[in-house]
Write a protein that holds these residues in place. Structure first.
Motif, PDB file in Angstrom:
ATOM      1  N   ARG A  28     -39.870  16.369  82.696  1.00  0.00           N
ATOM      2  CA  ARG A  28     -40.078  17.628  83.428  1.00  0.00           C
ATOM      3  C   ARG A  28     -41.293  18.393  82.907  1.00  0.00           C
ATOM      4  O   ARG A  28     -41.948  19.089  83.676  1.00  0.00           O
ATOM      5  N   PHE A  29     -41.553  18.279  81.602  1.00  0.00           N
ATOM      6  CA  PHE A  29     -42.658  18.997  80.976  1.00  0.00           C
ATOM      7  C   PHE A  29     -43.772  18.019  80.619  1.00  0.00           C
ATOM      8  O   PHE A  29     -43.512  16.837  80.343  1.00  0.00           O
ATOM      9  N   ALA A  30     -45.001  18.527  80.580  1.00  0.00           N
ATOM     10  CA  ALA A  30     -46.142  17.706  80.178  1.00  0.00           C
ATOM     11  C   ALA A  30     -47.069  18.536  79.313  1.00  0.00           C
ATOM     12  O   ALA A  30     -47.509  19.620  79.721  1.00  0.00           O
ATOM     13  N   ILE A  31     -47.366  18.021  78.131  1.00  0.00           N
ATOM     14  CA  ILE A  31     -48.290  18.694  77.217  1.00  0.00           C
ATOM     15  C   ILE A  31     -49.653  18.033  77.327  1.00  0.00           C
ATOM     16  O   ILE A  31     -49.754  16.806  77.485  1.00  0.00           O
ATOM     17  N   SER A  32     -50.700  18.846  77.239  1.00  0.00           N
ATOM     18  CA  SER A  32     -52.059  18.320  77.277  1.00  0.00           C
ATOM     19  C   SER A  32     -52.949  19.218  76.427  1.00  0.00           C
ATOM     20  O   SER A  32     -52.548  20.324  76.050  1.00  0.00           O
ATOM     21  N   ARG A  33     -54.145  18.729  76.137  1.00  0.00           N
ATOM     22  CA  ARG A  33     -55.060  19.515  75.313  1.00  0.00           C
ATOM     23  C   ARG A  33     -56.492  19.294  75.750  1.00  0.00           C
ATOM     24  O   ARG A  33     -56.835  18.261  76.331  1.00  0.00           O
ATOM     25  N   ASP A  34     -57.313  20.289  75.427  1.00  0.00           N
ATOM     26  CA  ASP A  34     -58.748  20.204  75.672  1.00  0.00           C
ATOM     27  C   ASP A  34     -59.415  20.617  74.371  1.00  0.00           C
ATOM     28  O   ASP A  34     -59.548  21.815  74.073  1.00  0.00           O
ATOM     29  N   ASN A  35     -59.821  19.640  73.584  1.00  0.00           N
ATOM     30  CA  ASN A  35     -60.394  19.944  72.267  1.00  0.00           C
ATOM     31  C   ASN A  35     -61.706  20.707  72.364  1.00  0.00           C
ATOM     32  O   ASN A  35     -62.028  21.512  71.500  1.00  0.00           O
ATOM     33  N   ALA A  36     -62.462  20.468  73.400  1.00  0.00           N
ATOM     34  CA  ALA A  36     -63.744  21.165  73.560  1.00  0.00           C
ATOM     35  C   ALA A  36     -63.537  22.666  73.738  1.00  0.00           C
ATOM     36  O   ALA A  36     -64.384  23.471  73.347  1.00  0.00           O
ATOM     37  N   LYS A  37     -62.399  23.035  74.336  1.00  0.00           N
ATOM     38  CA  LYS A  37     -62.100  24.446  74.587  1.00  0.00           C
ATOM     39  C   LYS A  37     -61.097  25.020  73.603  1.00  0.00           C
ATOM     40  O   LYS A  37     -60.733  26.192  73.706  1.00  0.00           O
ATOM     41  N   ASN A  38     -60.624  24.213  72.663  1.00  0.00           N
ATOM     42  CA  ASN A  38     -59.590  24.657  71.721  1.00  0.00           C
ATOM     43  C   ASN A  38     -58.349  25.162  72.454  1.00  0.00           C
ATOM     44  O   ASN A  38     -57.826  26.243  72.140  1.00  0.00           O
ATOM     45  N   MET A  39     -57.908  24.378  73.427  1.00  0.00           N
ATOM     46  CA  MET A  39     -56.778  24.793  74.251  1.00  0.00           C
ATOM     47  C   MET A  39     -55.681  23.717  74.241  1.00  0.00           C
ATOM     48  O   MET A  39     -55.966  22.521  74.171  1.00  0.00           O
ATOM     49  N   VAL A  40     -54.439  24.182  74.352  1.00  0.00           N
ATOM     50  CA  VAL A  40     -53.314  23.279  74.591  1.00  0.00           C
ATOM     51  C   VAL A  40     -52.482  23.894  75.709  1.00  0.00           C
ATOM     52  O   VAL A  40     -52.384  25.120  75.819  1.00  0.00           O
ATOM     53  N   TYR A  41     -51.907  23.014  76.539  1.00  0.00           N
ATOM     54  CA  TYR A  41     -51.189  23.459  77.722  1.00  0.00           C
ATOM     55  C   TYR A  41     -49.786  22.845  77.750  1.00  0.00           C
ATOM     56  O   TYR A  41     -49.551  21.766  77.197  1.00  0.00           O
ATOM     57  N   LEU A  42     -48.894  23.527  78.442  1.00  0.00           N
ATOM     58  CA  LEU A  42     -47.564  22.969  78.689  1.00  0.00           C
ATOM     59  C   LEU A  42     -47.233  23.196  80.157  1.00  0.00           C
ATOM     60  O   LEU A  42     -46.973  24.330  80.569  1.00  0.00           O
ATOM     61  N   GLN A  43     -47.278  22.121  80.923  1.00  0.00           N
ATOM     62  CA  GLN A  43     -46.900  22.175  82.330  1.00  0.00           C
ATOM     63  C   GLN A  43     -45.385  21.976  82.400  1.00  0.00           C
ATOM     64  O   GLN A  43     -44.867  20.959  81.939  1.00  0.00           O
ATOM     65  N   MET A  44     -44.688  22.948  83.004  1.00  0.00           N
ATOM     66  CA  MET A  44     -43.235  22.906  83.059  1.00  0.00           C
ATOM     67  C   MET A  44     -42.799  22.862  84.520  1.00  0.00           C
ATOM     68  O   MET A  44     -43.106  23.777  85.288  1.00  0.00           O
ATOM     69  N   ASN A  45     -42.087  21.811  84.874  1.00  0.00           N
ATOM     70  CA  ASN A  45     -41.599  21.631  86.240  1.00  0.00           C
ATOM     71  C   ASN A  45     -40.084  21.598  86.272  1.00  0.00           C
ATOM     72  O   ASN A  45     -39.425  21.366  85.252  1.00  0.00           O
ATOM     73  N   ASP A  46     -39.540  21.818  87.469  1.00  0.00           N
ATOM     74  CA  ASP A  46     -38.087  21.756  87.673  1.00  0.00           C
ATOM     75  C   ASP A  46     -37.351  22.591  86.612  1.00  0.00           C
ATOM     76  O   ASP A  46     -36.408  22.115  85.981  1.00  0.00           O
ATOM     77  N   LEU A  47     -37.795  23.801  86.450  1.00  0.00           N
ATOM     78  CA  LEU A  47     -37.218  24.671  85.423  1.00  0.00           C
ATOM     79  C   LEU A  47     -35.790  25.060  85.772  1.00  0.00           C
ATOM     80  O   LEU A  47     -35.438  25.220  86.958  1.00  0.00           O
TER      81      LEU A  47
END
Length: 124
Positions: free
Chosen positions: A66-85
């Protein structure tokens, strides 16, 4: 090391949210990044982690698929996509970081840098 989360809010069951975490004061590519959460009256728990390389991820069983983690090292960012909450996902979500030697490792513990948290509420 500074971590600032954003993107929390209130969503209906079955809905989606994407959390973002902006890092500062460190070189992102040298750090494992992840997310934890703490629901009211419960202990803080692991949600997801992503390796330094971004190639490997681990999830708690309760959010897998349901969840997906991703990162963008160039931007110093990390994300958490959360579905079907669902209501059991209601919690304060924390971004975490840990400097680590191994490029592809995905440990679930030992994080020593934490953001201030962002509230996610799932309610109809």
């Amino acid at each position: 090391v500074q971590l600032v989360e954003s993107g929390g809010g209130t969503v209906q069951p079955g809905g989606s949210l994407t959390l973002s975490c902006a890092g500062a004061g460190f070189t992102s590519e040298n750090y494992i990044l992840g997310w934890f959460r703490q629901a009211p009256g419960k202990e803080r728990e692991f949600v997801a982690v992503i390796s330094r390389s971004g190639q490997f991820t681990e999830y708690d069983d309760s959010v897998k698929d349901r969840f997906a983690i991703s990162r963008d090292n160039a931007k110093n960012m990390v994300y958490l996509q959360m579905n079907d909450l669902n209501p059991s996902d209601t919690a304060v979500y924390y971004c975490v970081a840990k400097e680590f030697m191994l490029v592809h490792a995905t440990p679930r513990y030992g994080f020593d840098n934490w953001g201030q948290g962002t509230q996610v509420t799932v309610s109809s």
